[in-house]
Write a protein that holds these residues in place. Structure first.
Motif, mmCIF file in Angstrom:
data_model
loop_
_atom_site.group_PDB
_atom_site.id
_atom_site.type_symbol
_atom_site.label_atom_id
_atom_site.label_comp_id
_atom_site.label_asym_id
_atom_site.label_seq_id
_atom_site.Cartn_x
_atom_site.Cartn_y
_atom_site.Cartn_z
ATOM 1 N N LYS A 1 -0.696 -1.304 -10.343
ATOM 2 C CA LYS A 1 -0.924 -0.428 -9.207
ATOM 3 C C LYS A 1 -2.316 0.171 -9.368
ATOM 4 O O LYS A 1 -2.544 0.959 -10.286
ATOM 5 C CB LYS A 1 0.135 0.672 -9.137
ATOM 6 N N ALA A 2 -3.224 -0.234 -8.495
ATOM 7 C CA ALA A 2 -4.586 0.294 -8.539
ATOM 8 C C ALA A 2 -4.632 1.584 -7.735
ATOM 9 O O ALA A 2 -4.243 1.612 -6.556
ATOM 10 C CB ALA A 2 -5.571 -0.720 -7.976
ATOM 11 N N ALA A 3 -5.081 2.648 -8.367
ATOM 12 C CA ALA A 3 -5.155 3.937 -7.678
ATOM 13 C C ALA A 3 -6.196 3.883 -6.567
ATOM 14 O O ALA A 3 -7.251 3.271 -6.715
ATOM 15 C CB ALA A 3 -5.517 5.038 -8.677
ATOM 16 N N ILE A 4 -5.883 4.510 -5.428
ATOM 17 C CA ILE A 4 -6.846 4.639 -4.333
ATOM 18 C C ILE A 4 -6.997 6.115 -3.987
ATOM 19 O O ILE A 4 -6.128 6.934 -4.286
ATOM 20 C CB ILE A 4 -6.425 3.836 -3.079
ATOM 21 N N THR A 5 -8.089 6.454 -3.358
ATOM 22 C CA THR A 5 -8.370 7.855 -3.063
ATOM 23 C C THR A 5 -7.657 8.311 -1.792
ATOM 24 O O THR A 5 -7.212 7.498 -0.974
ATOM 25 C CB THR A 5 -9.881 8.067 -2.878
ATOM 26 N N SER B 1 -1.839 4.416 -4.141
ATOM 27 C CA SER B 1 -2.121 3.177 -4.866
ATOM 28 C C SER B 1 -1.994 1.932 -4.001
ATOM 29 O O SER B 1 -1.377 1.954 -2.934
ATOM 30 C CB SER B 1 -1.166 3.044 -6.065
ATOM 31 N N ALA B 2 -2.585 0.866 -4.509
ATOM 32 C CA ALA B 2 -2.437 -0.472 -3.935
ATOM 33 C C ALA B 2 -1.787 -1.330 -5.005
ATOM 34 O O ALA B 2 -2.342 -1.500 -6.099
ATOM 35 C CB ALA B 2 -3.791 -1.039 -3.540
ATOM 36 N N GLU B 3 -0.617 -1.861 -4.708
ATOM 37 C CA GLU B 3 0.111 -2.658 -5.689
ATOM 38 C C GLU B 3 -0.395 -4.104 -5.665
ATOM 39 O O GLU B 3 -0.316 -4.783 -4.645
ATOM 40 C CB GLU B 3 1.604 -2.627 -5.403
ATOM 41 N N VAL B 4 -0.900 -4.550 -6.795
ATOM 42 C CA VAL B 4 -1.473 -5.894 -6.892
ATOM 43 C C VAL B 4 -0.407 -6.839 -7.437
ATOM 44 O O VAL B 4 -0.026 -6.760 -8.603
ATOM 45 C CB VAL B 4 -2.719 -5.906 -7.810
ATOM 46 N N THR B 5 0.078 -7.723 -6.585
ATOM 47 C CA THR B 5 1.100 -8.694 -6.994
ATOM 48 C C THR B 5 0.685 -10.129 -6.685
ATOM 49 O O THR B 5 1.364 -11.068 -7.080
ATOM 50 C CB THR B 5 2.440 -8.419 -6.287
ATOM 51 N N LEU C 1 0.836 -1.198 0.000
ATOM 52 C CA LEU C 1 0.000 0.000 0.000
ATOM 53 C C LEU C 1 0.870 1.246 0.000
ATOM 54 O O LEU C 1 1.834 1.348 0.754
ATOM 55 C CB LEU C 1 -0.910 0.028 1.229
ATOM 56 N N ALA C 2 0.521 2.194 -0.856
ATOM 57 C CA ALA C 2 1.170 3.502 -0.857
ATOM 58 C C ALA C 2 0.075 4.550 -0.756
ATOM 59 O O ALA C 2 -1.119 4.227 -0.815
ATOM 60 C CB ALA C 2 1.994 3.693 -2.130
#
Length: 350
Positions: free
Chosen positions: A233-237, A210-214, A206-207
């Motif tokens: 990397k799925a963008a998060i708010t 974004s949430a890095e999907v691996t 988690l950043a």
């Protein structure tokens, strides 16, 4: 592969078909063996051919060369589903049938019988399965033509109703859920993540944006993401980042290697258990018990379209593909998509 005999120039000739090809063999002189003896000899040849070349039988071919080859390509989850479907609906009725004996109409008849009983998706997969099985049978030299080449999915096969939440229903969903389940729903609806990706997410991935999907969790096992495009990397708010930070502070397992949504023992939660025990009952109380994870993810795509978001950005956010040129060459960085999911949050959360 029925065998027969006939006289030819004073000799008995055995006749049979092997993988659709006519075969023959001289058995002996007519003066030295009776027709009954010739038939028995021909039957022995046919029996030996069947034994030696048992992959020419549908069941043996599918369970042997076909599964052996395609299991090397399929993910473990895909292989499990494909094998179960093929064994149940194709191998069971056709196990001892010769590959060379199949006709197009009998295969279409099978699909027509399955149509009213199974979903459109399953029947359509069976059509594809048969085309692929017989294509391989051609490559292996068992048959010359593909009897499944022209098959179609019957109209009677029930197509699923694809529902999505409206912008006014999303706040109702979120308000009905407790903190943990609300965060899970937000990752599905606003970030467009698959449930396996959500439950496979670790704190270290988690950043702030974004949430890095691996990885993902599939049937309680840690697995790689569903497709190549799924690794992203799925963008998060901004709001989701703050909520996740608060959730981490209250969580028992907080290390970078720990799951964001973990059990008491620190293992990944089961999607089915969380849905059945916590989410579905709560949503049913507000009349939205049908809004499962598939609906939530579809809601993301639907509402993003309403925002007139760039289709490529949406595809990258979901981990889907548009077409080869876009997905191989075009890129949409998180910095472009993160403002979009912020706008989506503003749309549904007043």
């Amino acid at each position: 592969m029925a065998g027969g005999v006939r006289k030819q120039r004073g000799r008995w000739l055995a006749l049979w078909r092997e993988d659709g090809v006519k075969k023959s063999k001289i058995l002996g002189l007519c003066s030295e063996m009776t027709k009954t003896q010739a038939r028995e000899a021909a039957a022995d040849i046919v029996k030996r051919v069947k034994t030696d070349g048992n992959t020419a039988l549908f069941g043996a071919f599918v369970e042997g060369p076909y599964f052996d080859f395609y299991t090397r390509k399929w993910k473990a989850s895909t292989a499990e589903n494909n094998k179960q479907r093929i064994r149940t609906h194709l191998v069971e009725p056709f196990r001892d049938k010769e590959l060379a004996s199949f006709k197009r109409d009998e295969l279409q008849d099978l699909l027509d019988r399955k149509g009213p009983k199974l979903s459109f998706s399953v029947v359509d997969h069976l059509r594809w399965d048969m085309r692929q099985i017989f294509t391989m049978a051609i490559a292996e030299g068992h048959i010359r033509l593909n009897p499944a080449a022209l098959l179609f999915t019957p109209k009677v096969a029930a197509r699923p109703v694809h529902r999505a939440l409206t912008a006014t229903e999303v706040p109702v969903v979120l308000a009905a859920l407790d903190q943990r389940e609300r965060l899970i729903a937000k990752l599905a609806i606003i970030a467009g993540m698959r449930p396996g990706e959500i439950f496979g997410l670790t704190w270290g991935r988690l950043a702030e944006a974004s949430a890095e999907v691996t990885q993902r969790v599939y049937r309680n096992k840690i697995d790689t993401p569903k497709t190549h495009q799924s690794v992203r990397k799925a963008a998060i708010t901004d709001g989701m980042w703050l909520e996740l930070d608060q959730w981490r502070s209250s969580s028992r397992h907080r290390s970078d290697q720990s799951f964001v949504f973990s059990s008491e023992r620190g293992t990944a939660l089961s999607k089915d258990n969380v849905w059945r025990r916590n989410m579905q009952p709560a949503l049913a109380k507000v009349g939205l018990g049908w809004a499962n994870f598939q609906v939530m993810r579809r809601t993301h795509a639907t509402l993003m379209r309403q925002l007139k978001a760039d289709p490529k950005a949406v595809a990258d956010q979901l981990g889907h593909s548009l077409d080869v040129s876009l997905n191989v060459y075009a890129q949409s960085p998180v910095s472009v998509r993160q403002p979009l999911v912020n706008e989506l949050e503003k749309l549904v959360i007043k």
